[in-house]
Design an enzyme around this catalytic site. Structure first.
Site, mmCIF file in Angstrom:
data_model
loop_
_atom_site.group_PDB
_atom_site.id
_atom_site.type_symbol
_atom_site.label_atom_id
_atom_site.label_comp_id
_atom_site.label_asym_id
_atom_site.label_seq_id
_atom_site.Cartn_x
_atom_site.Cartn_y
_atom_site.Cartn_z
ATOM 1 N N LEU A 23 0.854 -1.178 0.000
ATOM 2 C CA LEU A 23 0.000 0.000 0.000
ATOM 3 C C LEU A 23 0.895 1.236 0.000
ATOM 4 O O LEU A 23 1.950 1.250 0.629
ATOM 5 C CB LEU A 23 -0.899 0.023 1.240
ATOM 6 C CG LEU A 23 -1.914 -1.116 1.379
ATOM 7 C CD1 LEU A 23 -2.640 -1.022 2.729
ATOM 8 C CD2 LEU A 23 -2.928 -1.101 0.246
ATOM 9 N N ASP A 24 0.448 2.285 -0.697
ATOM 10 C CA ASP A 24 1.168 3.544 -0.657
ATOM 11 C C ASP A 24 1.270 4.029 0.787
ATOM 12 O O ASP A 24 0.444 3.680 1.642
ATOM 13 C CB ASP A 24 0.434 4.604 -1.485
ATOM 14 C CG ASP A 24 0.392 4.275 -2.970
ATOM 15 O OD1 ASP A 24 1.255 3.504 -3.420
ATOM 16 O OD2 ASP A 24 -0.502 4.794 -3.655
ATOM 17 N N LYS A 25 2.259 4.852 1.048
ATOM 18 C CA LYS A 25 2.501 5.355 2.399
ATOM 19 C C LYS A 25 1.221 5.904 3.037
ATOM 20 O O LYS A 25 0.926 5.619 4.200
ATOM 21 C CB LYS A 25 3.576 6.436 2.358
ATOM 22 C CG LYS A 25 3.837 7.101 3.701
ATOM 23 C CD LYS A 25 4.815 8.254 3.559
ATOM 24 C CE LYS A 25 4.971 8.992 4.874
ATOM 25 N NZ LYS A 25 5.837 10.200 4.742
#
Length: 301
Positions: free
Chosen positions: A136-138
């Site tokens: 997942l993106d940050k």
């Protein structure tokens, strides 16, 4: 450290098979067998060491012990809280918060989910390293699947390729999505002038996102999304392409004055458990910042 093992009771259907043949049918590769032979693992039948030419009999107990896995020297174990939704000897499902990277980067070598997982493995005595099945993106929160061994990771990665590992998201986007149910089928590639940003482009990779409106008003839409493919920033790019960027996603046109990260959350994860041989599904409710945004824009029911 506890070694990773797999065990089977041999049935009549596998009577007379070579161990090599049986293990191939159970998706253990030649590379894995080489590691087992030369890197500290072993194959046992009824607790006696054997080789892959051994012939199996009904009622035998076959056990494969995999060698320990050494983590990368660049990955540091850190005592960071993990929100574990589910775990067994083979997988962990984690609810990742926003503002945390999935893996460390050169600029930010600490504080990631991978750093936290390595510490967890070391404190629980599991002789392995970190294998994230999805990322997942940050600033995207929600469910993330982790394999506790490279063999399990290999099996789950195959599910990603054939589409049996399913991820559902929810997002809060600017504007009213006119179509209540739809599919975005638009290829995605890297922007020529950026190493981070993606865009819809004809020469990009196939990217398909399905969506369904949950609640909406004239200014905002709370939408559920299902990934069919898994391109970098896929949901963010696709929604921006429709003219409905995600709230807080200033990289793709979202307004950050309502929430200080993209309002995107992985809410559901479904996969076929490769060891227990059954489909499992996990859910994670919206985090507080997205709930607060729904109240603020009058979309919470």
């Amino acid at each position: 450290m506890t070694p990773f093992t797999l065990e089977w009771e041999i049935t009549n259907n596998d009577e007379g098979k070579l161990v090599r043949e049986f293990l191939k049918e159970n998706a253990i590769s030649k590379t894995a067998l080489t590691d087992i032979k030369f890197a500290g693992g072993g194959i046992f039948c009824n607790n006696e060491p054997i080789n892959v030419r051994h012939i199996l009999n009904e009622g035998d107990m076959l056990k494969v012990v995999f060698p320990p896995e050494e983590p990368s020297k660049d990955l540091k174990a850190e005592n960071i809280h993990l929100n574990i939704v589910y775990e067994d000897p083979y997988v962990i499902v984690v609810n990742k918060p926003s503002n945390q990277q999935s893996i460390p980067s050169r600029d930010k070598p600490s504080g990631s989910l991978a750093n936290a997982l390595l510490y967890y493995y070391q404190t629980t005595g599991l002789g392995t390293t970190v294998h994230l099945v999805n990322r997942l993106d940050k600033d995207t929160s929600g469910l993330l699947l982790v394999a506790n061994h490279r063999h399990v990771h290999h099996l789950l990665s195959q599910q990603q390729k054939d589409g049996t590992l399913k991820r559902s998201y929810e997002a809060i986007v600017h504007g009213l999505l006119q179509e209540k149910i739809g599919t975005i089928n638009a290829p995605i590639g890297r922007r020529d002038d950026s190493i981070i940003e993606r865009q819809v482009r004809e020469d990009g990779q196939k990217a398909i996102t399905h969506y369904q409106v949950h609640h909406a008003n004239k200014d905002w839409t709370h939408v559920y999304l299902q990934l069919e493919t898994g391109r970098t920033h896929q949901i963010r790019v696709h929604l921006s392409y429709l003219g409905h960027p995600i709230a807080g996603d200033d990289l793709y046109g979202g307004d950050r004055s309502f929430i200080n990260r993209q309002a995107l959350h992985c809410r559901m994860l479904t996969f076929w458990h490769p060891i227990f041989e059954k489909e499992v599904t996990f859910y994670a409710g919206l985090p507080s910042d997205m709930m607060e945004l729904l109240h603020k824009i009058n979309l919470y029911l």
